[in-house]
Design a protein around this motif. Structure first.
Motif, PDB file in Angstrom:
ATOM      1  N   TRP A  56      46.466  58.515  89.492  1.00 24.89           N
ATOM      2  CA  TRP A  56      45.581  57.538  88.223  1.00 24.89           C
ATOM      3  C   TRP A  56      46.107  58.174  87.114  1.00 24.89           C
ATOM      4  O   TRP A  56      46.102  59.462  86.930  1.00 24.89           O
ATOM      5  N   VAL A 111      45.326  53.352  84.966  1.00 28.86           N
ATOM      6  CA  VAL A 111      46.291  52.702  85.811  1.00 28.86           C
ATOM      7  C   VAL A 111      46.725  53.474  86.989  1.00 28.86           C
ATOM      8  O   VAL A 111      46.560  54.799  86.961  1.00 28.86           O
ATOM      9  N   GLU A 112      46.866  52.772  88.049  1.00 33.62           N
ATOM     10  CA  GLU A 112      46.998  53.080  89.428  1.00 33.62           C
ATOM     11  C   GLU A 112      48.614  53.175  89.826  1.00 33.62           C
ATOM     12  O   GLU A 112      49.110  52.279  89.568  1.00 33.62           O
ATOM     13  N   CYS A 113      49.252  54.292  90.287  1.00 29.21           N
ATOM     14  CA  CYS A 113      50.476  54.383  90.315  1.00 29.21           C
ATOM     15  C   CYS A 113      50.692  54.679  91.743  1.00 29.21           C
ATOM     16  O   CYS A 113      49.824  55.548  92.451  1.00 29.21           O
ATOM     17  N   ILE A 170      41.729  52.632  79.648  1.00 33.77           N
ATOM     18  CA  ILE A 170      42.992  52.014  80.402  1.00 33.77           C
ATOM     19  C   ILE A 170      42.923  52.950  81.582  1.00 33.77           C
ATOM     20  O   ILE A 170      43.105  54.117  81.484  1.00 33.77           O
ATOM     21  N   TRP A 178      47.449  51.481  76.057  1.00 36.87           N
ATOM     22  CA  TRP A 178      48.174  51.133  77.062  1.00 36.87           C
ATOM     23  C   TRP A 178      49.560  51.896  76.453  1.00 36.87           C
ATOM     24  O   TRP A 178      50.387  52.548  77.369  1.00 36.87           O
ATOM     25  N   LYS A 182      51.238  54.630  78.708  1.00 35.83           N
ATOM     26  CA  LYS A 182      52.819  54.455  79.162  1.00 35.83           C
ATOM     27  C   LYS A 182      53.582  55.862  78.997  1.00 35.83           C
ATOM     28  O   LYS A 182      54.566  56.070  79.910  1.00 35.83           O
ATOM     29  N   ASP A 198      48.251  49.172  89.892  1.00 39.44           N
ATOM     30  CA  ASP A 198      47.086  48.410  89.289  1.00 39.44           C
ATOM     31  C   ASP A 198      46.696  48.984  87.840  1.00 39.44           C
ATOM     32  O   ASP A 198      47.101  50.241  87.832  1.00 39.44           O
ATOM     33  N   LYS A 199      46.171  48.053  87.108  1.00 40.74           N
ATOM     34  CA  LYS A 199      45.784  48.397  85.814  1.00 40.74           C
ATOM     35  C   LYS A 199      44.493  47.686  85.485  1.00 40.74           C
ATOM     36  O   LYS A 199      44.180  46.668  85.858  1.00 40.74           O
ATOM     37  N   LYS A 200      43.629  48.775  85.162  1.00 41.63           N
ATOM     38  CA  LYS A 200      42.180  48.280  84.812  1.00 41.63           C
ATOM     39  C   LYS A 200      42.006  48.873  83.396  1.00 41.63           C
ATOM     40  O   LYS A 200      42.248  49.706  82.864  1.00 41.63           O
ATOM     41  N   GLU A 212      44.932  58.002  83.037  1.00 41.97           N
ATOM     42  CA  GLU A 212      43.878  57.309  82.130  1.00 41.97           C
ATOM     43  C   GLU A 212      44.015  57.891  80.668  1.00 41.97           C
ATOM     44  O   GLU A 212      44.340  58.828  80.286  1.00 41.97           O
ATOM     45  N   ILE A 227      53.841  51.149  89.149  1.00 38.85           N
ATOM     46  CA  ILE A 227      52.552  50.851  88.864  1.00 38.85           C
ATOM     47  C   ILE A 227      51.927  49.826  89.731  1.00 38.85           C
ATOM     48  O   ILE A 227      52.533  48.726  90.059  1.00 38.85           O
TER      49      ILE A 227
END
Lengths: 394, 106
Positions: A252, A380-382, A378, A347, A351, A362-364, A254, A360
């Motif tokens: 993750w 981001v699950e990778c 944000i 974001w 990045k 998932d993105k929340k 963040e 990537i």
């Protein structure tokens, strides 16, 4: 024929006027005797003017007698005559000599060291190392031995792959190439473990060699042992192996950004003012007022060195500080725009932290109000490869 | 003086009768520069403003509107205005000005 003209000027020449019934004869005789004439001009029916070199002029006397012309000198031109005029001005000549000497002396030192090609190594570090070795502004050029400097630099700075020193004029131009760090590869016959390079949850694990210590779904921390390079055979004997495995984990990332509804923005105005100072070696002497004329400002510095052509640059120059006035403008941001800006900026930030090889998954985005603005968070699950081989220390 | 020049003229006439034509053929066959083989002037003209004459013998007359130059091929006579001898050596002569005519006089 510019070169010829310059040559004639250096040698010195005389403009003469020849009077007589047959000036043509005078010209022909001169040519036959090897006296070079040029710019022959017919003034009127009896006179001709022409130019003749200083040395050849002496040879004209017998020609004049023979052809029965009358010769008079109109003007003396060229460097020898000019020099003769200044012959008695000794201080002037001395000044000229001193000037030439100064130019020669000053141009035999290094005055600037320029470094190109470095990305990771700071320029200051290279310059500092160079000056420790003996290449810096103010060094006499014949003393510099580029070969030894290059060798010393290569030893001194490990990250250098290549360095070249080009001394042109008073500039030393250093070009460097940096060593690209090679990934740590452990030879296939050396036993090793696999450890986690990052925190995460194991998504998939496929072991080719070694004993897996984690399962799918296990939570791991950075540095945890994932696959041991030790295998027990049927007889219960332990054997060291070179562990190999593809281990993908969920990780993750963040980032969060706060955008305020009211903010002050900095706007550059067109108001600029220049401040000048003189640079002598390393000293900078201000000319007049050197304080900034504005309360809020941007400043650009521009140094112009006294130079001869491109390469010979002297350590004197004029430094221009260009001040540009800035204005602080209060701005209101609408709530929707603030949200959008916060999300975008978060974001962009996240990045940068995600490695290129990661996928990537998932993105929340969470937007929540914060004091006087909005906060975008944000997450981001990778899915990425996290296994790192590590030598077993016995 | 007159006898000498007559002698010289006689020789040129003689050469004209038999020698030169052979020389001319020779230079044509071998593509050699004719001005060297035949000993004739070579004239280079740049527009009407500059004339370059190689292989000359002497200046006969020089006025600001007229120049006559002796060569092995007779006299080359230039007419024009503002004529100036820019350069002169024992082999070539450079004339500038506004040239209006070039004439060969035998």
């Amino acid at each position: 024929m510019l070169i010829l003209r310059i040559w004639n000027y250096i040698r010195g020449y005389v403009i003469i006027m020849v009077e007589g019934f047959f000036p043509e004869k005078f010209i022909n005789v001169c040519i036959n005797r090897g006296i070079f004439l040029w710019d022959i001009n017919r003034e009127n029916s009896s006179t001709v003017t022409m130019k003749v070199g200083v040395k050849a002029f002496k040879k004209l006397i017998p020609v004049v007698r023979k052809t029965r012309c009358r010769l008079s000198v109109r003007a003396k031109k060229g460097l020898p005559f000019l020099l003769r005029r200044y012959r008695k001005r000794k201080t002037f000549a001395a000044g000229c000599l001193i000037f030439i000497g100064m130019v020669y002396l000053l141009s035999s030192f290094i005055w600037t060291v320029e470094v190109y090609g470095n990305e990771k190594i700071p320029t200051q570090e290279i310059v500092k190392n160079l000056s420790d070795i003996g290449l810096k502004a103010g060094v006499w050029k014949p003393v510099i031995n580029t070969e030894t400097i290059i060798n010393r630099m290569m030893i001194e700075i490990q990250e250098l792959a290549w360095i070249s020193i080009d001394i042109s004029g008073t500039r030393a131009i250093i070009e460097v190439a940096e060593r690209v760090k090679q990934p740590r590869i452990i030879e296939k016959d050396i036993p090793c473990n696999i450890v986690a390079g990052k925190d995460g949850i194991i998504d998939s694990i496929y072991v080719k060699e070694g004993t897996p210590l984690v399962d799918e779904g296990s939570t791991v921390k950075k540095g945890d042992l994932l696959v041991a390079g030790m295998v027990e055979n049927n007889n219960g004997v332990l054997r060291y192996v070179h562990a190999m495995a593809d281990i993908n984990a969920r990780t993750w990332y963040e980032e969060s950004t706060v955008v305020l509804f009211s903010r002050t923005r900095v706007i550059e105005t067109n108001n600029t003012k220049n401040r000048y100072s003189i640079k002598l070696f390393d000293k900078v002497v201000g000319l007049g007022d050197t304080q900034s004329p504005f309360e809020h400002f941007n400043v650009e510095q521009d140094i112009r060195y006294l130079s001869l052509g491109w390469d010979v640059r002297f350590p004197f120059g004029i430094v221009t500080h260009k001040y540009t006035e800035k204005k602080l403008v209060k701005e209101k941001v609408s709530s929707s725009k603030a949200k959008e800006e916060a999300a975008n900026s978060a974001w962009e930030k996240v990045k940068l932290t995600i490695p290129q090889k990661a996928r990537i998954a998932d993105k929340k985005l969470y937007v929540e109000p914060s004091a006087g603005g909005v906060k975008a968070r944000i997450l981001v699950e990778c899915i990425e490869e996290i296994g790192i081989q590590e030598k077993i220390s016995y | 003086m007159p006898r000498k020049s007559r002698e010289k003229a006689g020789r040129t006439r003689k050469e004209k009768r038999d020698g030169i034509s052979l020389k001319e053929k020779f230079s044509e066959a071998l593509e050699l520069p004719k001005e060297l083989i035949l000993d004739v002037p070579r004239i280079t003209l740049i527009g009407n403003r500059q004339l370059f004459l190689e292989n000359y013998k002497g200046i006969i007359e020089y006025e600001d509107n007229k120049v006559r130059i002796k060569t092995h091929e007779g006299v080359v006579s230039l007419e024009g205005s503002g004529i100036l001898i820019k350069e002169i050596t024992s082999e070539d002569i450079m004339v500038t000005g506004t040239i209006s005519s070039i004439q060969f006089q035998y």
